[in-house]
Design a protein around this motif. Sequence first.
Motif, PDB file in Angstrom:
ATOM      1  N   LEU A  37      16.576  11.910   0.525  1.00  0.00           N
ATOM      2  CA  LEU A  37      15.248  12.078  -0.078  1.00  0.00           C
ATOM      3  C   LEU A  37      14.422  10.799   0.027  1.00  0.00           C
ATOM      4  O   LEU A  37      13.204  10.854   0.228  1.00  0.00           O
ATOM      5  N   CYS A  40      13.193  10.814   3.519  1.00  0.00           N
ATOM      6  CA  CYS A  40      12.123  11.823   3.606  1.00  0.00           C
ATOM      7  C   CYS A  40      10.800  11.236   3.110  1.00  0.00           C
ATOM      8  O   CYS A  40       9.758  11.366   3.757  1.00  0.00           O
ATOM      9  N   HIS A  41      10.865  10.581   1.984  1.00  0.00           N
ATOM     10  CA  HIS A  41       9.681   9.974   1.362  1.00  0.00           C
ATOM     11  C   HIS A  41       9.111   8.864   2.250  1.00  0.00           C
ATOM     12  O   HIS A  41       7.900   8.770   2.455  1.00  0.00           O
ATOM     13  N   SER A  68      10.454  13.552   8.441  1.00  0.00           N
ATOM     14  CA  SER A  68      10.448  13.732   6.985  1.00  0.00           C
ATOM     15  C   SER A  68      10.990  15.104   6.603  1.00  0.00           C
ATOM     16  O   SER A  68      11.834  15.227   5.698  1.00  0.00           O
ATOM     17  N   ARG A  72      14.460  16.067   4.401  1.00  0.00           N
ATOM     18  CA  ARG A  72      14.448  16.953   3.219  1.00  0.00           C
ATOM     19  C   ARG A  72      15.422  18.110   3.428  1.00  0.00           C
ATOM     20  O   ARG A  72      16.154  18.493   2.516  1.00  0.00           O
ATOM     21  N   GLN A  73      15.445  18.675   4.636  1.00  0.00           N
ATOM     22  CA  GLN A  73      16.385  19.760   4.932  1.00  0.00           C
ATOM     23  C   GLN A  73      17.828  19.289   4.782  1.00  0.00           C
ATOM     24  O   GLN A  73      18.675  20.041   4.282  1.00  0.00           O
ATOM     25  N   GLU A  76      18.587  19.206   1.084  1.00  0.00           N
ATOM     26  CA  GLU A  76      18.752  20.565   0.569  1.00  0.00           C
ATOM     27  C   GLU A  76      20.075  21.181   1.015  1.00  0.00           C
ATOM     28  O   GLU A  76      20.737  21.876   0.242  1.00  0.00           O
TER      29      GLU A  76
END
Length: 190
Positions: A37, A40-41, A68, A72-73, A76
């Motif tokens: 994360l 991603c950010h 990004s 995130r994927q 998750e």
Amino acid sequence: MSIGYPWIRLRRLCQIMRQNFAKCCEEKLNAQINMELKACHQYLAMAYHFDRADVSSPGVHGFFLQASAEERQHAEKIMKYMNKRGGSIILSSVPEPLPKFTDALTALKHALNMELEVNQHLLEVHALASKQNDPNLCDFIEANFLQEQVDGQKILADFIRQLERAQTDLGDYLFDKYMISAGMHNSVAK
């Protein structure tokens, strides 16, 4: 009839299905989720830095925007896995990303360093899972992350080298046009 807290019952159900999932592996996966994360950010901040009118690099913008989404994927995917194994997901605050970069080369070098850090942590998760005799977690890490990380690092290293060779304004412009069709993982032969 006693009134209980519903999350206590839910936690007990998760613990019932939990098998061979060491607490240290759960903690290491939580750290991995938060690392994904964070990346991603950072990639999102990088993408929109290169989208600014005074920077105007749509290829680099799109590349980092895609990176990004991939990070995130990954987070998750690990969270879904944690739920399957009966673990508890603990999200921490995401640190503030670096706000801007002097050029695409500096940003790509930063991206490669992030990917190397993420990969190192994944290798540590895998080693811990092996030490804890958790073949399911080892398989999950191998099947979903390790090769993709190596492929992504190679692509970033190639981009860095190409951009180093093209160090002129025209070279930056042409490299940006090339980046429009590039991605972190879509150009790797399967």
